[in-house]
Design an enzyme around this catalytic site. Structure first.
Site, mmCIF file in Angstrom:
data_model
loop_
_atom_site.group_PDB
_atom_site.id
_atom_site.type_symbol
_atom_site.label_atom_id
_atom_site.label_comp_id
_atom_site.label_asym_id
_atom_site.label_seq_id
_atom_site.Cartn_x
_atom_site.Cartn_y
_atom_site.Cartn_z
ATOM 1 N N CYS A 1 0.829 -1.199 0.000
ATOM 2 C CA CYS A 1 0.000 0.000 0.000
ATOM 3 C C CYS A 1 0.872 1.261 0.000
ATOM 4 O O CYS A 1 1.487 1.580 -1.010
ATOM 5 C CB CYS A 1 -1.000 -0.034 1.156
ATOM 6 S SG CYS A 1 -2.336 1.170 0.959
ATOM 7 N N HIS B 1 -3.762 -4.867 0.500
ATOM 8 C CA HIS B 1 -3.227 -5.336 1.780
ATOM 9 C C HIS B 1 -3.323 -6.861 1.824
ATOM 10 O O HIS B 1 -4.375 -7.400 2.192
ATOM 11 C CB HIS B 1 -4.017 -4.737 2.944
ATOM 12 C CG HIS B 1 -3.724 -3.301 3.173
ATOM 13 N ND1 HIS B 1 -2.704 -2.888 3.989
ATOM 14 C CD2 HIS B 1 -4.295 -2.184 2.668
ATOM 15 C CE1 HIS B 1 -2.667 -1.565 3.999
ATOM 16 N NE2 HIS B 1 -3.615 -1.113 3.194
ATOM 17 N N GLU C 1 -2.102 -8.871 3.954
ATOM 18 C CA GLU C 1 -2.280 -9.307 5.335
ATOM 19 C C GLU C 1 -3.737 -9.221 5.792
ATOM 20 O O GLU C 1 -4.097 -9.778 6.824
ATOM 21 C CB GLU C 1 -1.361 -8.508 6.274
ATOM 22 C CG GLU C 1 -1.831 -7.111 6.607
ATOM 23 C CD GLU C 1 -1.638 -6.056 5.536
ATOM 24 O OE1 GLU C 1 -1.935 -4.877 5.813
ATOM 25 O OE2 GLU C 1 -1.185 -6.382 4.412
#
Length: 176
Positions: free
Chosen positions: A73, A157, A159
């Site tokens: 990001c 993202h 994660e």
């Protein structure tokens, strides 16, 4: 750089069996099998945090010799030569291009979106996006992935992207 989504990236990597740790030590960044520049926050404060810790130079040197480095990001945006955020901020210049404010569609762009090619959906949360010839994938007309030498940057993202994100991180963590 003193802010960001470090904890969630660490947890996601640890779930995949990686020996992950956050460090502000440029020598550890240089030695790591994979360096991750996570990203949440503003370009100016992030660049100031990197410079104050000597991490900007460590990242530039790492990428210059082709060592694997992942930007997530804001980490992708910081890798560019320039960001229009915060009135204009020089970036790390790991990739050609600049981060520009989104003006079309939903802004901020938050939520799940398909990345092409490939068709997998990932979670996005951003108001700026990369404008770079290093783009290798897009999502809704926005650069989603950019690569050059040892640097791989993603606007999404991983994660926070469930199974698709875990598969992506697993590929990043696997030796070439």
């Amino acid at each position: 750089y003193g802010a960001g989504n470090v904890r969630s990236v660490l947890v996601a990597c640890e779930r995949l069996g990686a020996d992950a740790r956050a460090t502000g030590d440029p020598d550890e960044v240089a030695r790591a099998d994979l360096a991750v520049l996570p990203g949440v926050g503003s370009a100016r404060s992030a660049m100031q945090g990197l410079a104050a810790r000597g991490l900007d130079a460590a990242l530039r040197e790492r990428v210059a010799v082709g060592r694997p480095t992942l930007g997530i990001c804001l980490g992708l945006q910081l890798a560019l030569e320039w960001s229009d955020e915060d009135g204009g901020v020089p970036g790390l210049a790991l990739l050609t291009g600049r981060a520009v404010r989104l003006h079309h569609g939903r802004v901020p762009r938050i939520g799940w979106a398909r990345v092409e090619p490939g068709g997998e959906e990932f979670y996005f949360a951003h108001s700026f996006a990369a404008d770079t010839p290093a783009a290798t994938a897009t999502s809704e007309g926005v650069v989603a992935v950019a690569e050059s030498d040892g640097f791989l940057g993603v606007q999404f993202h991983p994660e926070k992207s469930g199974r698709a994100g875990a598969r992506f991180l697993e590929r990043c963590l696997s030796p070439a």
